[in-house]
Design a protein around this motif. Structure first.
Motif, short mmCIF file in Angstrom:
data_model
loop_
_atom_site.label_atom_id
_atom_site.label_comp_id
_atom_site.label_asym_id
_atom_site.label_seq_id
_atom_site.Cartn_x
_atom_site.Cartn_y
_atom_site.Cartn_z
N VAL A 298 36.14 37.41 19.61
CA VAL A 298 37.13 36.35 18.85
C VAL A 298 38.26 37.73 18.26
O VAL A 298 39.57 37.42 18.35
CB VAL A 298 37.04 35.30 18.00
N ASN A 299 37.53 39.16 18.64
CA ASN A 299 38.91 39.71 18.14
C ASN A 299 39.76 40.77 19.17
O ASN A 299 39.11 41.25 19.70
CB ASN A 299 38.03 41.29 17.81
N LYS A 300 41.09 40.27 18.53
CA LYS A 300 42.20 40.68 20.17
C LYS A 300 41.90 42.01 20.40
O LYS A 300 41.61 42.47 21.71
CB LYS A 300 43.55 40.69 19.48
N ASP A 301 42.11 43.44 19.16
CA ASP A 301 41.44 44.79 19.44
C ASP A 301 40.38 44.87 21.12
O ASP A 301 39.76 45.50 21.74
CB ASP A 301 40.63 45.75 18.49
N THR A 302 39.12 44.38 20.55
CA THR A 302 37.76 44.55 20.88
C THR A 302 38.28 43.39 22.38
O THR A 302 37.62 44.11 23.75
CB THR A 302 36.88 43.43 20.36
N LEU A 303 38.83 42.25 22.73
CA LEU A 303 38.93 41.58 23.56
C LEU A 303 39.68 42.74 25.12
O LEU A 303 39.42 42.41 25.98
CB LEU A 303 40.01 40.43 23.51
N ARG A 308 38.71 41.10 28.44
CA ARG A 308 38.31 39.54 28.82
C ARG A 308 40.03 38.87 27.88
O ARG A 308 40.21 39.14 26.60
CB ARG A 308 37.18 39.26 27.41
N TYR A 309 39.44 37.80 28.91
CA TYR A 309 41.04 36.44 28.18
C TYR A 309 39.95 35.24 27.15
O TYR A 309 38.87 35.18 27.51
CB TYR A 309 40.78 35.61 28.81
N GLY A 336 28.08 44.50 20.21
CA GLY A 336 27.60 45.99 20.35
C GLY A 336 28.86 45.95 20.93
O GLY A 336 28.66 47.34 21.91
N LEU A 337 29.87 45.12 21.78
CA LEU A 337 31.54 45.44 22.44
C LEU A 337 32.42 46.73 21.83
O LEU A 337 32.64 47.20 20.32
CB LEU A 337 32.22 44.19 22.51
N ASP A 340 34.50 47.01 18.33
CA ASP A 340 33.85 45.44 17.56
C ASP A 340 33.12 46.38 16.08
O ASP A 340 32.30 47.53 16.45
CB ASP A 340 32.92 44.82 18.16
N SER A 341 32.91 45.73 15.26
CA SER A 341 31.72 46.16 13.94
C SER A 341 30.88 45.00 13.73
O SER A 341 31.21 43.89 14.10
CB SER A 341 33.18 46.97 12.83
N PHE A 342 30.42 45.56 13.10
CA PHE A 342 29.60 44.42 11.37
C PHE A 342 30.24 43.38 11.41
O PHE A 342 30.35 42.43 11.45
CB PHE A 342 28.94 45.03 10.91
N PHE A 343 31.46 43.82 10.57
CA PHE A 343 32.31 42.55 10.06
C PHE A 343 32.79 42.10 11.04
O PHE A 343 33.49 40.89 10.75
CB PHE A 343 33.11 43.66 9.03
N LYS A 344 33.52 42.75 12.14
CA LYS A 344 34.54 42.40 12.99
C LYS A 344 33.30 41.25 13.73
O LYS A 344 33.88 39.57 14.05
CB LYS A 344 34.55 42.85 14.15
N PHE A 345 32.05 41.47 14.32
CA PHE A 345 31.48 40.47 14.46
C PHE A 345 31.14 39.51 13.86
O PHE A 345 30.92 38.12 14.72
CB PHE A 345 30.06 41.08 15.22
#
Length: 371
Positions: A298-303, A308-309, A336-337, A340-345
Motif C-alpha cells: 500500500v506504500n506509494k513509493d513502492t507502488l 502497480r496500481y 521484499g518489494l 519497502d522496509s520492515f515497517f512499511k510492510f
C-alpha cells in the motif's frame, strides 16, 4: 522409424497438473510427422511428497528419448537435479527446458548446466513442435526461432519468436482429450497477456498484448467442464478476470447457461478497484465463490517503483461489497518489494487486515528472469 518416447514433465503442488504441458502436446499432435513418430506423455509429479530419486527411478524404468521440463521458481531446483541425474544415466536423452523461470535465461542455464540440450524462450507450442522435428531429423535446429541450444561444445541463441497472434492455432487440450477435467484442478484460459506492466511480473512485460482464444472454443470448454457432475469447482487462469465488464458478462452467461450441477468458480485473479455492484452481480451469475487480488503493497513509493496500481478507497469498497455478497476475498502482499522496509510492510499488512478480506497471503519476492 520406431516412435520416440517423449515425456513432458512438471513438478506441481499435490494433485495439480500443468495446463501449459497440455498445450504443448495438443499443438504437437497437430503435426502429422510428429504424431506418427512420437509417443508423448505428460507427467505431473508432486513437488512436496516425491523426491528427485523417486522420480528418476520412475523415469529409468522406461527411459524416454526426449524430456521437456516446465520450469517455475518453485520447481527449478528439483528439475535441474532430475535432469542432471537422468543425463548421467542416459547420455543420449535430450533435455529441454521451458517456462518463465528458464526461458528468459536460456543461455545462462546452458552455460551452467552441461546436461541441458535446449531451452525454449517465450510461448512454447510452435517452438517445441519444431524442436521435436529437429531431433527427429526433419528440421534444422538453426532455423528454429525462440530456442537456445547446445551443439557439440558450443552454445547458440536463435532469434526470438513473436507471441502467437492467432490463438485459434492452439488446439484445446480438453476438447482434444489431451487433458481430462478434474475437480478443483481444472484451469481455463480465455486470453493471454496482461493490460498491466507490474515490474515484478513476467506476463505484463513479456506478453503485453491481449490475445484471445475464440469465443466458441471457450464456450465448449466451459460446457465440457460443467458436464462432469463430480467437478465441484474449477478455475480461470486469466491474468485479470474482470478486466472488461462486457467480456465478464459474456463469460458469466456461458457459465450460468451450462451450470447444471452448481459448479463453483474459485480463486480467479481480479483487480478489486474495478469491482462495482454490477460486477458483483456478474460474479454471482458465474457462481464465483472466491477471488484473489493485490495490492502487494500500500506504500506509494513502492507502488511507483513496481508500477502497480492501487486505490485504497476503491479497494476497501470492493472488498466489503464482495464479502457482503458471499464472495471470499484473498488479498496478496509481497515481502521484499523495492522501496519497502520492515515497517512499511507492517503498514501494508495492518492496512489490509483492517480492511478485512477473508484471507491475507504473504509471499516473498522472487526476482523472475526477464522482469
Amino acid at each position: 522409424m520406431n516412435k520416440k518416447k517423449v515425456i513432458l514433465l512438471s513438478y506441481n503442488w499435490a494433485n495439480h497438473f500443468s495446463l501449459a504441458l497440455g498445450y504443448l502436446k495438443a499443438y504437437a499432435l497437430k503435426d502429422e510427422f510428429v504424431r506418427k513418430n512420437t509417443d508423448i506423455e505428460i507427467i505431473d509429479f508432486d513437488t512436496e511428497s516425491l523426491t528427485v530419486q523417486q522420480v528418476v527411478y520412475y523415469l529409468s524404468q522406461n527411459p524416454p528419448d526426449i524430456i521437456g521440463f516446465s520450469c517455475y521458481c518453485w520447481n527449478i531446483s528439483k528439475i535441474l537435479d532430475t535432469a542432471r541425474i537422468i543425463k548421467t544415466l542416459f547420455p543420449d536423452v535430450k533435455i529441454i527446458l521451458g517456462g518463465p523461470e528458464a526461458g528468459p535465461a536460456g543461455k545462462k542455464y546452458l552455460i551452467e548446466n552441461n546436461f541441458i540440450d535446449a531451452v525454449i524462450k517465450g510461448e512454447g507450442e510452435i517452438t517445441f513442435t519444431e524442436l521435436l522435428k529437429a531431433y527427429l531429423g526433419r528440421q534444422n535446429i538453426e532455423d528454429i526461432k525462440g530456442v537456445s541450444y547446445r551443439k557439440d561444445t558450443q552454445i547458440f541463441e536463435n532469434i526470438e519468436r513473436a507471441p502467437i497472434e492467432d490463438l485459434s492455432e492452439i488446439p484445446s487440450p480438453y476438447l482434444e482429450g489431451v487433458l481430462v477435467p478434474r475437480d478443483k484442478v481444472t484451469y481455463i484460459e480465455t486470453y493471454r497477456g496482461c493490460m498491466f506492466k507490474c515490474h515484478y511480473c513476467f506476463e505484463g512485460k513479456n506478453l503485453p498484448k491481449l490475445r484471445f482464444f475464440p469465443e466458441d472454443r471457450v464456450r465448449r470448454e466451459i460446457e465440457l467442464v460443467m458436464s462432469y457432475p463430480e467437478i465441484k469447482s474449477f478455475h480461470f487462469v486469466d491474468t485479470v478476470f474482470n478486466f472488461r465488464k462486457e467480456r465478464l458478462g459474456e463469460i458469466a452467461e456461458m457459465i450460468s447457461g451450462s451450470n447444471r450441477f452448481g459448479t463453483e468458480l474459485r480463486t480467479v485473479e481480479i483487480i478489486a478497484e474495478f469491482v462495482d455492484e454490477e460486477t458483483v452481480k456478474l460474479f454471482k451469475k458465474a457462481n464465483v465463490k472466491s477471488v484473489e487480488t493485490g495490492p502487494q503493497t500500500v506504500n506509494k513509493d513502492t507502488l511507483k517503483n513496481v508500477n502497480r496500481y492501487y486505490n485504497e478507497e476503491k479497494y476497501k469498497k470492493a472488498v466489503r461489497l464482495m464479502e457482503d455478497n458471499g464472495i471470499e476475498v484473498i488479498s496478496d502482499l509481497i515481502i521484499g518489494l523495492p522501496g519497502d522496509s520492515f515497517f512499511k510492510f507492517f503498514k501494508s499488512a495492518r492496512t489490509i487486515m483492517d480492511i478485512g478480506p477473508t484471507t491475507v497471503v504473504f509471499s516473498i519476492l522472487h526476482v523472475l528472469p526477464g522482469t
